[in-house]
Design a protein around this motif. Structure first.
Motif, PDB file in Angstrom:
ATOM      1  N   GLN A 184      -7.120   1.553   1.251  1.00 56.19           N
ATOM      2  CA  GLN A 184      -6.912   1.689  -0.193  1.00 56.19           C
ATOM      3  C   GLN A 184      -7.716   0.693  -1.016  1.00 56.19           C
ATOM      4  O   GLN A 184      -7.256   0.184  -2.046  1.00 56.19           O
ATOM      5  CB  GLN A 184      -5.406   1.623  -0.512  1.00 56.19           C
TER       6      GLN A 184
ATOM      7  N   LEU B 127      -4.013   9.160  -4.291  1.00 59.92           N
ATOM      8  CA  LEU B 127      -3.251   7.920  -4.483  1.00 59.92           C
ATOM      9  C   LEU B 127      -2.122   8.129  -5.486  1.00 59.92           C
ATOM     10  O   LEU B 127      -1.056   7.519  -5.379  1.00 59.92           O
ATOM     11  CB  LEU B 127      -4.175   6.803  -4.972  1.00 59.92           C
ATOM     12  N   GLN B 128      -2.364   8.997  -6.472  1.00 65.78           N
ATOM     13  CA  GLN B 128      -1.356   9.263  -7.498  1.00 65.78           C
ATOM     14  C   GLN B 128      -0.366  10.336  -7.079  1.00 65.78           C
ATOM     15  O   GLN B 128       0.494  10.728  -7.863  1.00 65.78           O
ATOM     16  CB  GLN B 128      -2.050   9.678  -8.805  1.00 65.78           C
ATOM     17  N   GLY B 129      -0.507  10.832  -5.837  1.00 68.22           N
ATOM     18  CA  GLY B 129       0.459  11.786  -5.329  1.00 68.22           C
ATOM     19  C   GLY B 129       0.120  13.234  -5.571  1.00 68.22           C
ATOM     20  O   GLY B 129       0.962  14.114  -5.356  1.00 68.22           O
TER      21      GLY B 129
ATOM     22  N   LYS C 262       0.836  -1.202   0.000  1.00 67.08           N
ATOM     23  CA  LYS C 262       0.000   0.000   0.000  1.00 67.08           C
ATOM     24  C   LYS C 262       0.869   1.250   0.000  1.00 67.08           C
ATOM     25  O   LYS C 262       1.956   1.269   0.570  1.00 67.08           O
ATOM     26  CB  LYS C 262      -0.941  -0.026   1.205  1.00 67.08           C
ATOM     27  N   LYS C 263       0.344   2.293  -0.610  1.00 65.79           N
ATOM     28  CA  LYS C 263       1.049   3.569  -0.676  1.00 65.79           C
ATOM     29  C   LYS C 263       1.126   4.183   0.713  1.00 65.79           C
ATOM     30  O   LYS C 263       0.144   4.171   1.466  1.00 65.79           O
ATOM     31  CB  LYS C 263       0.319   4.525  -1.618  1.00 65.79           C
ATOM     32  N   GLN C 264       2.278   4.708   1.070  1.00 67.62           N
ATOM     33  CA  GLN C 264       2.430   5.448   2.324  1.00 67.62           C
ATOM     34  C   GLN C 264       2.447   6.941   2.012  1.00 67.62           C
ATOM     35  O   GLN C 264       3.178   7.390   1.126  1.00 67.62           O
ATOM     36  CB  GLN C 264       3.715   5.028   3.041  1.00 67.62           C
ATOM     37  N   PHE C 265       1.628   7.684   2.737  1.00 66.36           N
ATOM     38  CA  PHE C 265       1.443   9.109   2.458  1.00 66.36           C
ATOM     39  C   PHE C 265       2.359   9.951   3.350  1.00 66.36           C
ATOM     40  O   PHE C 265       1.907  10.596   4.308  1.00 66.36           O
ATOM     41  CB  PHE C 265      -0.019   9.495   2.660  1.00 66.36           C
TER      42      PHE C 265
END
Length: 302
Positions: free
Chosen positions: A193, A273-275, A3-6
């Motif tokens: 997510q 999610l795409q930054g 998973k993406k980390q923010f």
């Protein structure tokens, strides 16, 4: 899939506009600073922490490793530092979780939460709770929970401000508590997510056990959520609008799912999610402004 980390995630990137406006309205209430001072003088924050540490099970990697791992993952994804302590408390017959503690926050979840929720559903629930810490919501949240007692204590003093509910502070707090759920749910989705996971987590929070979750019940819940119209409140009188949100402790899962689906449909969730960083969003259309009107009527200056 990892998973993406923010890293560096800020609350305003995912803050719901109704939450933002409700908080601004609440903070304009003249009596709020005095109330916060009294809550601090009465030691509510220390009392809540003592009740938790003295009566609940502290979760560690050794005693409840799966629960601890899910909590740690949610905190890392949402960039929560320092990591709060996690506690497990007795069953209540439904899933319950909390975040309390202004000076030293702690998070708690009950036995049903541990047993009923999958790993990713725990990410959603924990993401929802730690968002309250990240957004520095806990002082107001604790005030809402102890308002009946504090209101009576203050009214018995010589301060002469006993009619807090009449001044709008109590109702403003309860309305904000509901709006804050929308922001916290967005954080929960950023943690897990997976929209399908968020939906099933909300259904379980609404009281539906795993054995009743199937394609039909899930699809019907989503259909119900999409059909829910927040602007139906416009057809209610002012008192009814206000009264409808005084039960701020209810899960309100259909309404919350409705707002979460709107966020995903808007594309803003995918942008994060795409930054792509998003600032605090204002209502996008006239309907949103109208939906807000019933809350702004409880500004402390009114």
């Amino acid at each position: 899939m990892a998973k993406k980390q923010f890293t560096g995630l800020k609350t305003e990137f995912y803050e719901h506009p109704f939450d933002h406006k409700a908080l601004m309205s609440l903070e304009r209430t003249p009596v709020l600073p005095l109330l916060l001072k009294k809550v601090n003088e009465y030691g509510i924050d220390r009392l809540l922490r003592m009740q938790i540490t003295g009566g609940e099970f502290k979760v560690t990697p050794r005693n409840f490793p799966s629960l601890h791992d899910a909590f740690l993952e949610a905190c890392h994804i949402l960039d929560i530092t320092p990591i709060p302590e996690l506690f497990l408390f007795r069953g209540t017959g439904y899933i319950k979780a909390y975040a309390v503690g202004v000076e030293k926050p702690v998070v708690g979840i009950n036995l049903e939460g541990m047993e009923w929720l999958s790993h990713d559903e725990l990410l959603f629930v924990f993401g929802h709770e730690v968002a309250r810490i990240k957004g520095k919501y806990l002082a107001y949240q604790q005030m809402a929970h102890v308002m009946p007692v504090v209101k009576n204590l203050i009214s018995s003093t010589t301060l002469g401000i006993g009619g807090l509910a009449a001044n709008g502070i109590e109702i403003a707090l309860y309305n904000w508590m509901i709006m804050a759920k929308f922001t916290a749910d967005r954080a929960g989705l950023l943690a897990c997510q997976n929209l399908d996971v968020a939906i099933t987590a909300l259904m379980k929070l609404g009281g539906l056990p795993q054995e009743y979750l199937n394609e039909d019940t899930i699809n019907d819940f989503v259909t119900q959520a999409r059909a829910f119209e927040f602007n139906n409140l416009d057809s209610l009188g002012q008192f009814a609008k206000t009264f409808s949100f005084m039960e701020h402790l209810l899960p309100w899962t259909v309404m919350r799912a409705s707002e979460l689906l709107k966020w995903v449909d808007s594309g803003d969730y995918e942008d994060l999610l795409q930054g792509k960083e998003l600032g605090s969003q204002q209502p996008e259309n006239q309907e949103d402004d109208e939906n807000w009107n019933f809350l702004s009527a409880w500004d402390g200056n009114s």
